[in-house]
Design a protein around this motif. Structure first.
Motif, PDB file in Angstrom:
ATOM      1  N   GLU A 289     -23.728-130.081 -33.336  1.00  0.00           N
ATOM      2  CA  GLU A 289     -23.512-130.345 -31.894  1.00  0.00           C
ATOM      3  C   GLU A 289     -22.444-129.840 -31.124  1.00  0.00           C
ATOM      4  OE1 GLU A 289     -24.459-134.903 -31.420  1.00  0.00           O
ATOM      5  OE2 GLU A 289     -24.666-134.549 -33.570  1.00  0.00           O
ATOM      6  N   ASN A 290     -22.585-129.468 -30.126  1.00  0.00           N
ATOM      7  CA  ASN A 290     -21.268-128.821 -29.306  1.00  0.00           C
ATOM      8  C   ASN A 290     -21.069-129.827 -27.957  1.00  0.00           C
ATOM      9  OD1 ASN A 290     -20.946-126.448 -30.789  1.00  0.00           O
ATOM     10  ND2 ASN A 290     -23.076-125.777 -30.128  1.00  0.00           N
ATOM     11  N   ALA A 291     -19.763-129.585 -27.490  1.00  0.00           N
ATOM     12  CA  ALA A 291     -19.575-130.390 -26.507  1.00  0.00           C
ATOM     13  C   ALA A 291     -18.658-129.489 -25.384  1.00  0.00           C
ATOM     14  CB  ALA A 291     -18.680-131.599 -26.712  1.00  0.00           C
ATOM     15  N   LEU A 292     -18.613-129.942 -24.106  1.00  0.00           N
ATOM     16  CA  LEU A 292     -18.062-129.213 -23.000  1.00  0.00           C
ATOM     17  C   LEU A 292     -17.288-130.239 -22.121  1.00  0.00           C
ATOM     18  CD1 LEU A 292     -19.282-126.300 -21.021  1.00  0.00           C
ATOM     19  CD2 LEU A 292     -18.787-128.613 -19.895  1.00  0.00           C
ATOM     20  N   THR A 293     -16.160-129.968 -21.601  1.00  0.00           N
ATOM     21  CA  THR A 293     -15.525-130.692 -20.489  1.00  0.00           C
ATOM     22  C   THR A 293     -15.121-129.536 -19.617  1.00  0.00           C
ATOM     23  OG1 THR A 293     -13.393-130.283 -21.387  1.00  0.00           O
ATOM     24  CG2 THR A 293     -14.778-132.554 -21.979  1.00  0.00           C
ATOM     25  N   ALA A 294     -15.255-129.920 -18.060  1.00  0.00           N
ATOM     26  CA  ALA A 294     -14.840-129.044 -17.204  1.00  0.00           C
ATOM     27  C   ALA A 294     -14.637-129.700 -15.912  1.00  0.00           C
ATOM     28  CB  ALA A 294     -16.116-127.830 -17.006  1.00  0.00           C
ATOM     29  N   HIS A 295     -13.748-129.141 -15.045  1.00  0.00           N
ATOM     30  CA  HIS A 295     -13.391-129.441 -13.666  1.00  0.00           C
ATOM     31  C   HIS A 295     -14.328-128.695 -12.813  1.00  0.00           C
ATOM     32  CE1 HIS A 295      -8.954-131.128 -13.951  1.00  0.00           C
ATOM     33  NE2 HIS A 295      -9.836-131.516 -15.188  1.00  0.00           N
ATOM     34  N   LEU A 296     -15.044-129.145 -11.949  1.00  0.00           N
ATOM     35  CA  LEU A 296     -16.077-128.420 -10.924  1.00  0.00           C
ATOM     36  C   LEU A 296     -15.425-128.692  -9.621  1.00  0.00           C
ATOM     37  CD1 LEU A 296     -19.237-129.980 -12.396  1.00  0.00           C
ATOM     38  CD2 LEU A 296     -18.443-127.842 -13.126  1.00  0.00           C
ATOM     39  N   VAL A 297     -15.539-127.601  -8.948  1.00  0.00           N
ATOM     40  CA  VAL A 297     -15.117-127.452  -7.574  1.00  0.00           C
ATOM     41  C   VAL A 297     -16.405-127.486  -6.800  1.00  0.00           C
ATOM     42  CG1 VAL A 297     -14.120-126.238  -5.689  1.00  0.00           C
ATOM     43  CG2 VAL A 297     -13.241-126.058  -8.126  1.00  0.00           C
ATOM     44  N   ILE A 298     -16.476-128.796  -5.917  1.00  0.00           N
ATOM     45  CA  ILE A 298     -17.747-129.078  -5.504  1.00  0.00           C
ATOM     46  C   ILE A 298     -17.860-128.723  -4.011  1.00  0.00           C
ATOM     47  CG2 ILE A 298     -19.733-130.672  -5.060  1.00  0.00           C
ATOM     48  CD1 ILE A 298     -19.276-129.948  -7.841  1.00  0.00           C
ATOM     49  N   ASP A 299     -18.755-128.186  -3.115  1.00  0.00           N
ATOM     50  CA  ASP A 299     -18.832-128.097  -1.647  1.00  0.00           C
ATOM     51  C   ASP A 299     -18.836-129.460  -1.501  1.00  0.00           C
ATOM     52  OD1 ASP A 299     -19.426-127.781   0.858  1.00  0.00           O
ATOM     53  OD2 ASP A 299     -20.912-126.116   0.484  1.00  0.00           O
ATOM     54  N   PRO A 300     -17.842-129.792  -0.225  1.00  0.00           N
ATOM     55  CA  PRO A 300     -18.032-131.233   0.415  1.00  0.00           C
ATOM     56  C   PRO A 300     -19.422-131.546   0.871  1.00  0.00           C
ATOM     57  CG  PRO A 300     -15.994-130.214   0.590  1.00  0.00           C
ATOM     58  CD  PRO A 300     -16.914-129.051   0.291  1.00  0.00           C
ATOM     59  N   ALA A 301     -20.142-130.780   1.401  1.00  0.00           N
ATOM     60  CA  ALA A 301     -21.500-130.856   1.746  1.00  0.00           C
ATOM     61  C   ALA A 301     -22.272-131.377   0.720  1.00  0.00           C
ATOM     62  CB  ALA A 301     -21.965-129.821   2.597  1.00  0.00           C
ATOM     63  N   HIS A 302     -21.898-131.138  -0.355  1.00  0.00           N
ATOM     64  CA  HIS A 302     -22.867-131.595  -1.442  1.00  0.00           C
ATOM     65  C   HIS A 302     -22.459-132.648  -2.319  1.00  0.00           C
ATOM     66  CE1 HIS A 302     -24.442-127.313  -0.500  1.00  0.00           C
ATOM     67  NE2 HIS A 302     -25.561-127.945  -0.957  1.00  0.00           N
ATOM     68  N   ILE A 303     -21.343-133.137  -2.090  1.00  0.00           N
ATOM     69  CA  ILE A 303     -20.629-134.313  -2.942  1.00  0.00           C
ATOM     70  C   ILE A 303     -21.752-135.372  -3.107  1.00  0.00           C
ATOM     71  CG2 ILE A 303     -19.335-135.525  -1.160  1.00  0.00           C
ATOM     72  CD1 ILE A 303     -18.021-134.266  -4.610  1.00  0.00           C
TER      73      ILE A 303
END
Length: 341
Positions: A289-303
């Protein structure tokens, strides 16, 4: 056993239908949604389950342990009786394989133990520790083999080559059959792959012992026993080196060998509403099993569609053999204050 804390506070949930994705506080509060479902429905009309089924391998491990334990005893008894270092060397190697089989079986059993307050990932990491420990055991056995072989080169012993060949012939059958038991799972898990490799290599080694036994029987060239022992030792060393490297990489939370960060990043950036990604970490929870963490920059129009974005991202990651994911949303108009790890 190291626990993972990637500079984030994980909101750790074990809900298997992802209904745990409640309201996100979009004020950059570093809260995480952690998915623990391997085979959840993504709402895309199909179902994923990339985790190898370990249960059906229990019998394979038990059969392998019994057969190889019996063979080790036979090799030691005959090896001592006819003074064959090749048989004793092979017995030592097979004994390490028996230990490896037992430890791998124990590790897989531990992965079934539920997470708790002290081990929030459960005991999945035990499979990585076992694969590293197996590599260390094999390296130690090589040292003993080489030492004894060099000593025997200077003081060759009289050996019954015919008996040596017959015992090694039995080894080909036992090791070959045991390797066959793990063929189907060898590409799904590091421990299973190492078990398969060891057993297949043992079958080849036994073939070498058969050949050397026959040569000794017909020529009385007893020094060949030590030469074959050295060859066995170097074969073990070569086959174990990659296992040691990979298990050490996973133990140090390194990116698993089959993972490509750029490919993962590109897959995440294809999701609608995701403008950028940073602070991405990929590591192994276990050998399966593998895992991932990440910061995502989201377009405010799609938040307001962040739940759908997460489901899309997890769906993409499942196809990349990442079953656990944690995302932190950021707006395109804010700067991430967290330094790079």
């Amino acid at each position: 056993m190291a626990e993972h804390s990637h500079s984030h506070d994980h909101e750790h949930s074990h809900d298997h239908d992802h209904t745990h994705d409640h309201d996100h506080d979009h004020s950059h509060d570093h809260s995480h949604d952690h998915s623990h479902d391997h085979g959840h429905s993504h709402g895309f009309g199909h179902h994923h389950d990339h985790t190898p089924k370990i249960d059906n391998l229990n019998a394979a491990f038990i059969i392998g342990i019994i057969l190889n334990s019996g063979f080790v005893i036979a090799e030691v008894v005959v090896g001592l009786a006819i003074h064959s270092l090749s048989l004793l060397t092979d017995a030592g190697h097979n004994l390490s394989d028996v230990a490896g089989l037992a430890l791998a079986l124990l590790a897989f059993k531990l992965t079934k133990v539920s997470a708790n307050d002290k081990y929030t990932y459960g005991y999945k990491r035990s499979t990585i520790i076992v694969s590293f420990f197996n590599a260390v055991i094999l390296f130690a056995s090589v040292g003993i083999i080489v030492y004894e072989a060099i000593h025997r080169l200077m003081h060759p012993a009289v050996i019954a080559g015919g008996t040596m060949a017959w015992v090694a012939l039995a080894g080909i059958a036992i090791n070959g059959f045991t390797a066959w038991l793990f063929v189907k799972g060898k590409d799904k898990d590091l421990n299973i792959k190492s078990t398969y490799m060891h057993m297949a290599m043992d079958a080849v080694v036994s073939l070498g012992v058969v050949i050397s036994g026959l040569i000794i029987y017909f020529t009385n060239w007893y020094i060949l026993d030590s030469i074959v022992s050295l060859i066995i030792g170097f074969m073990i060393l070569r086959g174990t080196w990659s296992l040691l490297n990979e298990s050490l990489r996973l133990e140090m939370d390194g990116v698993p060998k089959e993972m490509n960060l750029e490919k993962i990043r590109a897959a995440l950036l294809k999701a609608k509403g995701v403008k950028d990604i940073h602070h991405m970490h990929v590591w192994a929870l276990s050998t399966t099993e593998n895992a991932l963490t990440a910061h995502l920059v989201i377009d405010p129009a799609h938040i307001d569609q962040f739940d759908n974005i997460k489901h899309d991202l997890r769906h993409r990651l499942e196809h990349l053999d990442i079953s656990h994911s944690t995302f932190e949303p950021e707006f395109t108009d804010e700067d991430c204050k967290q330094p790079d790890c």
